[in-house]
Structure formats: C-alpha cells, structure tokens
Design an enzyme around this catalytic site. Structure first.
Site, short mmCIF file in Angstrom:
data_model
loop_
_atom_site.label_atom_id
_atom_site.label_comp_id
_atom_site.label_asym_id
_atom_site.label_seq_id
_atom_site.Cartn_x
_atom_site.Cartn_y
_atom_site.Cartn_z
N ARG A 1 -6.05 0.18 17.85
CA ARG A 1 -6.71 0.32 16.56
C ARG A 1 -7.60 -0.90 16.44
O ARG A 1 -8.42 -1.12 17.33
CB ARG A 1 -5.67 0.46 15.43
CG ARG A 1 -6.26 1.15 14.18
CD ARG A 1 -5.23 1.38 13.09
NE ARG A 1 -4.89 0.14 12.40
CZ ARG A 1 -4.02 0.06 11.38
NH1 ARG A 1 -3.40 1.15 10.97
NH2 ARG A 1 -3.76 -1.08 10.79
N LYS B 1 0.81 -1.23 0.00
CA LYS B 1 0.00 0.00 0.00
C LYS B 1 0.83 1.27 0.00
O LYS B 1 0.39 2.30 -0.51
CB LYS B 1 -0.94 -0.01 1.21
CG LYS B 1 -0.22 0.10 2.54
CD LYS B 1 -1.15 -0.15 3.72
CE LYS B 1 -0.39 0.07 5.02
NZ LYS B 1 -1.02 -0.54 6.18
#
Ligand SMILES: *Cc1c(COP(=O)(O)O)cnc(C)c1O
Length: 362
Positions: A134, A36
């Site tokens: 997260r 990514k």
C-alpha cells in the site's frame, strides 16, 4: 429509533486498559489509538484522550481529526493523520494535525510551505513499504529513502519525527520479527547517515501486537497504532481475541418489520440482485423469514453476528436484511429487536451511517 449502535464506554475503557497494558507496560512502546473504525465518535474520543497511557490519537480523515484536535491537544497529546495528505487538504492538515504520515516529497514540500505560512513546525512520519504494497517508499530502495530524508531535513518548517510501516491492510502481509527488522535496520541507517535521532519507529497496527506477547517485536520498534485491537479486542494477524478484551463493547440493534413463513427459494427466472450479483439460494422448504430495517447502506451483512445463535442472515439489499429465524427458541414478533456483534466492516459502516442512532452505556 432503530437501527441503533450501542456503544459501551466502560467495556471500551476495559479494552483500552488491556491493550495499553500489553503495548506500553509489556512492549515498551508508545500508544497511538486509531479512531476511524468508530468514525471518531466524540464520547469514545473523550474517553481515549483522557486515558493516561494514550500518547496519540490518530485517524485517516482530516475531518475526524478536526472534530477532536482541541480535545486531544488540551490533554497534551498529539493528533495524527494516518492517510497520506491530499494536495487539496494541506491547509487543514497543518491546522489540525500535529503529525502526518507521508511518502511523497511533493506533498511534504507543500506541507513545509503551508507550515511556514501558519507559523508552525509540522511533524511527519516517513512511511516505508515492507511488502504489503500500500503506501510507503519501498524498503529496498535505500538510496531513494536516504535522499528523501536529506531533503526533508533541510525543510525549515518540517520535523522528521520518525519512520513507520503499515502491514496486513492491502497485501495481508503478517508482521514478523524478520520483516519488521528491515524497518529498524533502516532507522539505524538513517540515524547514522544524518547524525540524527528518530523519535518514532512505528511498527504497525493491530496485527503487530501479538509480537509483544511472543517476545518477538524487534528492539527498535517503539510505537504501535491500534484501532481494531482496542475497539473489538482483535489480534488481526491471526484473528485471536486479545487477553483482557471483549468483542461486545459495540452492539447493533435492529427492528423486525416483517415476519412471515415463505419458501426459501425465490420463484421465477433468476436474474441479478440489486447489486448486480447473481445470488445463490439453498432450498430449506418453508421457513420463518424475518426482515429487519437495516441494509447494505448502513452495514455489512457478513460482518454481523446475531447474538441469538440460532438465527441466520440470508442476505439483503440496500435497506432490508432478511434472516431465517425458523430454528430460534424465541417466538419473535414484528416489532422485536434483534442484536448483533460486529466485525470491522460492520462497525465501520454502522458508525458512519447517518441512519444508525447511537446510544451509550456509561
Ligand atoms: C487504519 C490504520 C491503522 C489501524 O489499524 P487497525 O487494524 O484498526 O489497528 C494503523 N495505521 C494505519 C496507517 C492505518 O491506516
């Protein structure tokens, strides 16, 4: 045409060799390369997919994975979705992704249903939150985790491939032997409670690789997921360069569109800049100011390091970046090209911007 991102595939291959060496040969882990950071650039992906030591190619975006699933599967490797699937993308996930990271039973149920429709078995990695806060089931809620595992194991079209953790992304928590040991202990509990063997216990991203060299990666961790370590050569726990890697496999080039001597202090009442921020200026008298044709729409200004060390980035707006070139030994002119090394944010944005051209060194 500029701005231009120069992608040196030979240097990237060198970085990949180096991190593969540490992760696989020294650390005994399987290797998942994360694409990514460079927006799944096709030539980079081709090189990674063909590398004999790479086992998985991973990305956070289904679109990126869809673009290269065929290339990866042809090499007998798996595609991995790192971000938890959205309910709105389940069909695409099952189609293009071999292994997805999950923490919500409602989503896993939808994956199970869709996998049945597509006649597939979909693999999932159950995410555990060790305190970075997260994604993931919170590690202290063991009964919640064990109950989730129980339901997942009953799903006909889902294979529980393993468990994993992500650290140093939101909470900036550094992986250590003690917090990662909570993950391996949990893996053992799951295996014992359900008489199963987990294929993968994934111990984190580029911030975990330093543990291998220190000999502190817990025994049961058998996979790492590396993006920044591969692309920029960074150990992201403490910011060191990893041995055998280089940080200049990616270079940003931008062209000077104005070069004039002007004051260093703006003149008039100071309001807010184009992004609503109140700027601060240092008075350096009259300076040589260069403007290059790239801005915050394409890059992150504080994630760029000029290769000419005597240049300083002063700031910028959406489409302009302003630099102080007063002290440089080079007599720059309008039309000259300035070159920059990139940090993670700069790499991410330049690779994603449609306004930044790409050029390859092969
Ligand atoms: C982005 C990401 C990675 C890779 O992180 P790097 O720091 O670039 O190595 C690994 N795992 C997850 C879940 C991610 O979101």
């Amino acid at each position: 045409m500029y701005p231009k991102l120069i992608i040196d595939l030979k240097k990237l291959k060198g970085n990949l060799d180096a991190v593969a060496n540490i992760t696989k040969d020294q650390g005994g882990c399987s290797l998942m390369i994360v694409t990514k950071g460079l927006c799944a650039d096709p030539q980079m992906v081709q090189m990674v997919a063909a590398h004999e030591k790479v086992d998985f190619l991973a990305d956070s975006r289904v679109k990126n994975l869809a673009s290269y699933a065929e290339v990866v599967r042809k090499q007998g490797k798996m595609t991995v979705l790192l971000r938890l699937p959205m309910h709105s993308e389940i069909a695409e996930v099952v189609k293009h992704v071999d292994l997805s990271f999950n923490s919500e039973l409602s989503t896993i149920r939808l994956l199970n249903e869709e996998a049945g429709k597509q006649g597939k078995k979909h693999k999932i990695l159950l995410m555990i939150d060790l305190g970075d806060l997260r994604e993931g089931l919170f590690y202290q809620n063991e009964d919640v985790i064990l109950r989730a595992v129980e339901e997942i194991l009953q799903m006909a079209n889902i294979e529980l491939y393993g468990i994993g953790v992500n650290l140093t992304c939101y909470g900036a928590i550094i992986p250590k032997n003690d917090n990662l040991s909570n993950l391996t202990a949990l893996a053992e509990k799951i295996e014992k409670a359900h008489s199963i063997k987990l294929n993968m216990v994934s111990g984190g991203n580029s911030s975990s690789i330093y543990l291998i060299e220190k000999g502190e990666l817990p025994e049961g961790i058998n996979n790492l997921r590396l993006g920044e370590a591969f692309l920029l050569g960074n150990d992201t726990a403490y910011g060191a360069k990893l041995p055998g890697t280089t940080g200049d496999a990616l270079i940003l080039e931008a062209q000077i569109i104005e070069l004039q001597e002007k004051p260093s202090l703006p003149i008039g009442e100071v309001g807010v800049d184009a992004f609503g921020q109140k700027p601060y200026y240092e008075d350096r008298g009259i300076i040589k100011r260069a403007i290059i044709g790239i801005g915050k729409q394409d890059t992150e200004l504080d994630s760029m390091t000029p290769l000419d060390e005597k240049i300083e980035i002063l700031g910028g707006s959406s489409d302009h970046t302003i630099l102080d070139v007063t002290k440089s030994d080079t007599a720059y002119q309008v039309g000259d090209i300035l070159r920059f090394e990139l940090g993670y944010g700069g790499m991410l944005k330049t690779a994603t911007s449609p306004y930044v051209e790409k050029e390859y060194v092969k």
